[in-house]
Design a protein around this motif. Structure first.
Motif, mmCIF file in Angstrom:
data_model
loop_
_atom_site.group_PDB
_atom_site.id
_atom_site.type_symbol
_atom_site.label_atom_id
_atom_site.label_comp_id
_atom_site.label_asym_id
_atom_site.label_seq_id
_atom_site.Cartn_x
_atom_site.Cartn_y
_atom_site.Cartn_z
ATOM 1 N N ALA A 121 0.829 -1.210 0.000
ATOM 2 C CA ALA A 121 0.000 0.000 0.000
ATOM 3 C C ALA A 121 0.860 1.256 0.000
ATOM 4 C CB ALA A 121 -0.922 -0.006 1.218
ATOM 5 N N THR A 122 1.920 1.236 0.804
ATOM 6 C CA THR A 122 2.814 2.401 0.875
ATOM 7 C C THR A 122 3.512 2.624 -0.465
ATOM 8 O OG1 THR A 122 3.201 1.976 3.228
ATOM 9 C CG2 THR A 122 4.756 3.425 2.104
ATOM 10 N N GLY A 123 3.960 1.527 -1.077
ATOM 11 C CA GLY A 123 4.603 1.634 -2.385
ATOM 12 C C GLY A 123 3.648 2.159 -3.441
ATOM 13 N N ALA A 124 2.399 1.695 -3.383
ATOM 14 C CA ALA A 124 1.392 2.138 -4.354
ATOM 15 C C ALA A 124 1.085 3.623 -4.181
ATOM 16 C CB ALA A 124 0.116 1.317 -4.181
ATOM 17 N N ILE A 125 0.994 4.060 -2.931
ATOM 18 C CA ILE A 125 0.743 5.486 -2.661
ATOM 19 C C ILE A 125 1.893 6.333 -3.192
ATOM 20 C CG2 ILE A 125 0.556 7.210 -0.827
ATOM 21 C CD1 ILE A 125 -0.951 5.074 0.821
#
Length: 210
Positions: free
Chosen positions: A134-138
């Motif tokens: 999720a952090t990478g996608a954000i």
């Protein structure tokens, strides 16, 4: 009536003991020879009455020490209206095997702790994995939406790569992490026959989901 039946009635409200006795029942009931009977010998000591191999319609008495205690627990006791006889036999059995039963109860508790640890470990790994993704996608979305300086873009890009590598690493090592926990806890089991049974259930334990 069996020793197992008597202990079940006495400990039906104790979940740990009830579970331990159920494990004995599942593993040993099918192994009991229907012709074997738990009884008292002429000295009022616990013994196993079995058909004689030499003389027809006669019986011989063997020491309970010749049989695994869980098997003895599952052997039938002849019906009797004398309740004191049942109580006496149970008392004699507990004198012989109380320590081993207490050890089994502790081992069953260890396995309960193991199962809880497996669930907690898998949840932690999944949480870190999903959080990293999720952090990478954000971070990727931010790069698309905003016009950052090159230094900021590089930092975010590195962060995205690190988080995705972390997510991949957690999933790749998930199985090995769980196996290490299972191995560690099984090594703590002191009841030999129960440890063997757990080794047979190794795959089940590694894949345990509450």
């Amino acid at each position: 009536m069996t020793i197992l039946d008597m202990l079940n009635k006495m400990n039906e409200n104790n979940k740990l003991m009830a579970k331990s006795l159920e494990i004995i029942k599942d593993n040993y009931t099918s192994l009991v020879n229907d012709n074997y009977e738990l009884t008292l010998d002429e000295n009022r000591e616990l013994s196993v009455k079995i058909p004689s191999l030499e003389r027809r319609n006669e019986y011989v008495y063997k020491s309970v020490a010749e049989y695994p205690y869980p098997l003895t627990m599952c052997m039938r006791i002849s019906e009797s209206s004398n309740v004191e006889r049942y109580n006496y036999m149970l008392s004699k059995f507990m004198d012989l095997y109380r320590d081993k039963l207490d050890l089994l109860f502790k081992d069953v508790h260890i396995v309960d702790t193991l199962k809880a640890k497996i669930v907690k470990t898998k949840d932690r790994i999944d949480y870190v994995t999903y959080y990293s993704i999720a952090t990478g996608a954000i971070g990727a979305v931010l790069l698309i939406i905003f016009n950052f300086t090159n230094n900021v873009k590089n930092a975010i890009t590195i962060g995205i790569i690190v988080f995705f590598i972390l997510a991949l690493f957690m999933q790749i090592t998930k199985e090995s992490q769980v196996k290490k926990i299972v191995d560690a806890y099984i090594s703590l089991i002191k009841t030999e026959w129960y440890q063997k049974e757990l080794n047979k259930q190794y795959t089940y334990l590694c894949n345990f989901i509450e």
